[in-house]
Design a protein around this motif. Structure first.
Motif, PDB file in Angstrom:
ATOM      1  N   LYS A  84       0.766  -1.233   0.118  1.00  0.00           N
ATOM      2  CA  LYS A  84      -0.116  -0.032   0.016  1.00  0.00           C
ATOM      3  C   LYS A  84       0.935   1.356   0.062  1.00  0.00           C
ATOM      4  N   ASN A  85       1.802   1.207   0.982  1.00  0.00           N
ATOM      5  CA  ASN A  85       2.707   2.484   1.023  1.00  0.00           C
ATOM      6  C   ASN A  85       3.544   2.574  -0.333  1.00  0.00           C
ATOM      7  N   VAL A  86       4.226   1.607  -0.712  1.00  0.00           N
ATOM      8  CA  VAL A  86       5.069   1.871  -1.745  1.00  0.00           C
ATOM      9  C   VAL A  86       4.499   2.171  -3.201  1.00  0.00           C
ATOM     10  N   THR A  87       3.129   1.473  -3.466  1.00  0.00           N
ATOM     11  CA  THR A  87       2.381   1.755  -4.445  1.00  0.00           C
ATOM     12  C   THR A  87       1.973   3.406  -4.591  1.00  0.00           C
ATOM     13  N   ALA A  88       1.955   3.868  -3.365  1.00  0.00           N
ATOM     14  CA  ALA A  88       1.720   5.129  -3.298  1.00  0.00           C
ATOM     15  C   ALA A  88       2.574   6.227  -3.818  1.00  0.00           C
ATOM     16  N   ILE A  89       3.655   5.786  -3.920  1.00  0.00           N
ATOM     17  CA  ILE A  89       4.896   6.709  -4.474  1.00  0.00           C
ATOM     18  C   ILE A  89       4.519   6.974  -5.856  1.00  0.00           C
ATOM     19  N   GLU A  90       5.130   8.044  -6.255  1.00  0.00           N
ATOM     20  CA  GLU A  90       5.017   8.528  -7.657  1.00  0.00           C
ATOM     21  C   GLU A  90       5.981   7.736  -8.389  1.00  0.00           C
ATOM     22  N   ASN A  91       5.565   7.229  -9.709  1.00  0.00           N
ATOM     23  CA  ASN A  91       6.494   6.553 -10.504  1.00  0.00           C
ATOM     24  C   ASN A  91       6.881   5.209 -10.133  1.00  0.00           C
ATOM     25  N   ILE A  92       6.425   4.656  -8.984  1.00  0.00           N
ATOM     26  CA  ILE A  92       6.312   3.544  -8.586  1.00  0.00           C
ATOM     27  C   ILE A  92       5.264   2.526  -8.778  1.00  0.00           C
ATOM     28  N   THR A  93       5.469   1.371  -9.964  1.00  0.00           N
ATOM     29  CA  THR A  93       4.510   0.777 -10.371  1.00  0.00           C
ATOM     30  C   THR A  93       4.958  -1.013 -10.082  1.00  0.00           C
ATOM     31  N   ASN A  94       3.877  -1.776 -10.358  1.00  0.00           N
ATOM     32  CA  ASN A  94       4.282  -3.262 -10.307  1.00  0.00           C
ATOM     33  C   ASN A  94       4.830  -3.848  -9.041  1.00  0.00           C
ATOM     34  N   VAL A  95       4.330  -3.306  -7.949  1.00  0.00           N
ATOM     35  CA  VAL A  95       4.778  -3.645  -6.644  1.00  0.00           C
ATOM     36  C   VAL A  95       4.479  -5.081  -5.986  1.00  0.00           C
ATOM     37  N   LYS A  96       5.593  -5.749  -6.127  1.00  0.00           N
ATOM     38  CA  LYS A  96       5.413  -7.142  -5.555  1.00  0.00           C
ATOM     39  C   LYS A  96       6.036  -7.533  -4.144  1.00  0.00           C
ATOM     40  N   VAL A  97       5.500  -8.144  -3.310  1.00  0.00           N
ATOM     41  CA  VAL A  97       6.184  -8.521  -2.034  1.00  0.00           C
ATOM     42  C   VAL A  97       6.246  -9.876  -1.899  1.00  0.00           C
ATOM     43  N   ASN A  98       7.314 -10.415  -1.587  1.00  0.00           N
ATOM     44  CA  ASN A  98       7.581 -11.877  -1.390  1.00  0.00           C
ATOM     45  C   ASN A  98       8.051 -12.210   0.012  1.00  0.00           C
ATOM     46  N   VAL A  99       7.245 -12.654   1.014  1.00  0.00           N
ATOM     47  CA  VAL A  99       7.194 -12.870   2.259  1.00  0.00           C
ATOM     48  C   VAL A  99       8.304 -13.784   2.471  1.00  0.00           C
ATOM     49  N   GLU A 100       8.185 -14.870   1.680  1.00  0.00           N
ATOM     50  CA  GLU A 100       9.390 -16.164   1.974  1.00  0.00           C
ATOM     51  C   GLU A 100      10.744 -15.626   1.519  1.00  0.00           C
ATOM     52  N   GLU A 101      11.111 -14.645   0.805  1.00  0.00           N
ATOM     53  CA  GLU A 101      12.381 -14.415   0.538  1.00  0.00           C
ATOM     54  C   GLU A 101      12.524 -12.705   1.178  1.00  0.00           C
ATOM     55  N   SER A 102      11.632 -12.272   1.925  1.00  0.00           N
ATOM     56  CA  SER A 102      11.797 -11.117   2.437  1.00  0.00           C
ATOM     57  C   SER A 102      12.128 -10.006   1.479  1.00  0.00           C
ATOM     58  N   SER A 103      11.513  -9.871   0.339  1.00  0.00           N
ATOM     59  CA  SER A 103      11.690  -8.853  -0.728  1.00  0.00           C
ATOM     60  C   SER A 103      10.594  -8.245  -1.250  1.00  0.00           C
ATOM     61  N   VAL A 104      11.043  -6.941  -1.781  1.00  0.00           N
ATOM     62  CA  VAL A 104       9.971  -6.086  -2.256  1.00  0.00           C
ATOM     63  C   VAL A 104      10.679  -6.016  -3.931  1.00  0.00           C
ATOM     64  N   THR A 105       9.635  -6.146  -4.926  1.00  0.00           N
ATOM     65  CA  THR A 105      10.166  -5.907  -6.167  1.00  0.00           C
ATOM     66  C   THR A 105       9.172  -4.817  -6.826  1.00  0.00           C
ATOM     67  N   PHE A 106       9.679  -4.000  -7.648  1.00  0.00           N
ATOM     68  CA  PHE A 106       8.883  -3.001  -8.280  1.00  0.00           C
ATOM     69  C   PHE A 106       9.617  -2.393  -9.574  1.00  0.00           C
ATOM     70  N   ASN A 107       8.936  -1.613 -10.257  1.00  0.00           N
ATOM     71  CA  ASN A 107       9.365  -0.915 -11.309  1.00  0.00           C
ATOM     72  C   ASN A 107       9.551   0.594 -10.773  1.00  0.00           C
ATOM     73  N   TYR A 108      10.665   1.370 -11.343  1.00  0.00           N
ATOM     74  CA  TYR A 108      10.839   2.763 -11.041  1.00  0.00           C
ATOM     75  C   TYR A 108      11.475   3.499 -12.411  1.00  0.00           C
ATOM     76  N   GLU A 109      11.423   4.673 -12.158  1.00  0.00           N
ATOM     77  CA  GLU A 109      12.003   5.453 -13.489  1.00  0.00           C
ATOM     78  C   GLU A 109      13.199   6.189 -13.223  1.00  0.00           C
ATOM     79  N   THR A 110      13.722   6.510 -12.052  1.00  0.00           N
ATOM     80  CA  THR A 110      15.003   7.033 -12.007  1.00  0.00           C
ATOM     81  C   THR A 110      15.552   6.477 -10.534  1.00  0.00           C
ATOM     82  N   GLU A 111      16.723   6.847 -10.396  1.00  0.00           N
ATOM     83  CA  GLU A 111      17.460   6.577  -9.109  1.00  0.00           C
ATOM     84  C   GLU A 111      17.031   7.371  -7.946  1.00  0.00           C
TER      85      GLU A 111
END
Length: 88
Positions: A21-48
């Protein structure tokens, strides 16, 4: 661009819900996926700068990047975020 960040304190679906919910709300961040088993967050972004904003947001929620300082305060924040995520 796509990034995967391995984080600390990720315990359950409530945590994942809060992070999504919180990462998706950030501008220019899309396709957020959280993997509990791997303790990871994957997402698409535009700039550093977008990537830095996500890392800061995760830290502020109590989910610091793996390898970063994981203080007692950070752990406490993650438990509160977890509980809130379970309720919403």
């Amino acid at each position: 661009m796509e990034a995967t960040i391995y984080i600390q304190n990720l315990k359950c679906g409530g945590c994942a819900n809060t992070i999504t919910k919180n990462v998706t709300a950030i501008e220019n961040i899309t396709n957020v996926k959280v993997n509990v088993e791997e303790s990871s967050v994957t997402f698409n972004y535009e700039t550093e700068a977008n990537l830095a904003v996500v890392k800061n947001k995760l830290q502020s929620l109590g989910y610091p990047e793996d390898g970063e300082l994981n203080s007692l305060g950070s752990k406490a924040k993650s438990y509160v975020s977890c509980a809130i995520g379970k309720m919403s």
